[in-house]
Design a protein around this motif. Structure first.
Motif, PDB file in Angstrom:
ATOM      1  N   ILE A 115       0.843  -1.196   0.000  1.00 45.21           N
ATOM      2  CA  ILE A 115       0.000   0.000   0.000  1.00 45.21           C
ATOM      3  C   ILE A 115       0.880   1.248   0.000  1.00 45.21           C
ATOM      4  N   LEU A 116       1.933   1.225   0.810  1.00 46.70           N
ATOM      5  CA  LEU A 116       2.847   2.371   0.846  1.00 46.70           C
ATOM      6  C   LEU A 116       3.503   2.586  -0.515  1.00 46.70           C
ATOM      7  N   LEU A 117       3.916   1.512  -1.163  1.00 48.70           N
ATOM      8  CA  LEU A 117       4.536   1.613  -2.477  1.00 48.70           C
ATOM      9  C   LEU A 117       3.541   2.162  -3.503  1.00 48.70           C
ATOM     10  N   LEU A 118       2.327   1.685  -3.479  1.00 47.75           N
ATOM     11  CA  LEU A 118       1.316   2.189  -4.404  1.00 47.75           C
ATOM     12  C   LEU A 118       1.015   3.665  -4.151  1.00 47.75           C
ATOM     13  N   ARG A 119       1.033   4.082  -2.914  1.00 46.48           N
ATOM     14  CA  ARG A 119       0.806   5.500  -2.610  1.00 46.48           C
ATOM     15  C   ARG A 119       1.948   6.358  -3.130  1.00 46.48           C
ATOM     16  N   GLU A 120       3.173   5.877  -2.996  1.00 45.85           N
ATOM     17  CA  GLU A 120       4.323   6.612  -3.532  1.00 45.85           C
ATOM     18  C   GLU A 120       4.215   6.751  -5.040  1.00 45.85           C
TER      19      GLU A 120
END
Length: 129
Positions: A115-120
């Motif tokens: 999720i963090l990677l997709l947000r970045e």
């Protein structure tokens, strides 16, 4: 065939239902004892009968009719239903409300790495436009 039966029995909702039936039956015995040992004689004394089932009893052509028997069954049902509602349903609902209001733990508050990677990636794409 046996595996399917084992899966059926081991499901949580089947076990919960079995426990509920047993506890409900035991609870019904306690409430019926209170009603039959105290409440019914009190009501029967008001009507001047030895038993609530004898209230409004009459006979027509040898057939015995008893309005009190119906009243006794209705009263027992209402007492059991009220006791289950006030002593079981309401406390369980309050426990569920408390659980729903509890704050999430820190593990649940931290999003997964994907999720963090997709947000970045989303933020980078927004910055390019």
């Amino acid at each position: 065939m046996l595996k399917g039966f084992r899966d059926f029995i081991s499901r949580g909702n089947v076990v919960d239902l079995a426990v509920a039936v047993v506890i409900g039956a035991a609870f019904t015995l306690v409430i019926n004892a209170i009603v039959n040992g105290f409440v019914n004689p009190l009501i029967a004394a008001i009507f001047g009968e030895p038993d609530l089932t004898q209230v409004a009893s009459f006979e027509i052509n040898g057939a015995q009719f008893s309005i009190g028997l119906i009243l006794d069954a209705l009263f027992n049902f209402l007492c059991v239903a009220a006791a289950i509602y006030f002593f079981i349903v309401i406390p369980i609902n309050k426990l569920r409300e408390r659980k729903a209001q509890e704050p999430e733990s820190e593990e649940e508050a931290v999003p997964a790495e994907e999720i963090l990677l997709l947000r970045e990636i989303r933020d980078e794409l927004r910055n390019r436009v």
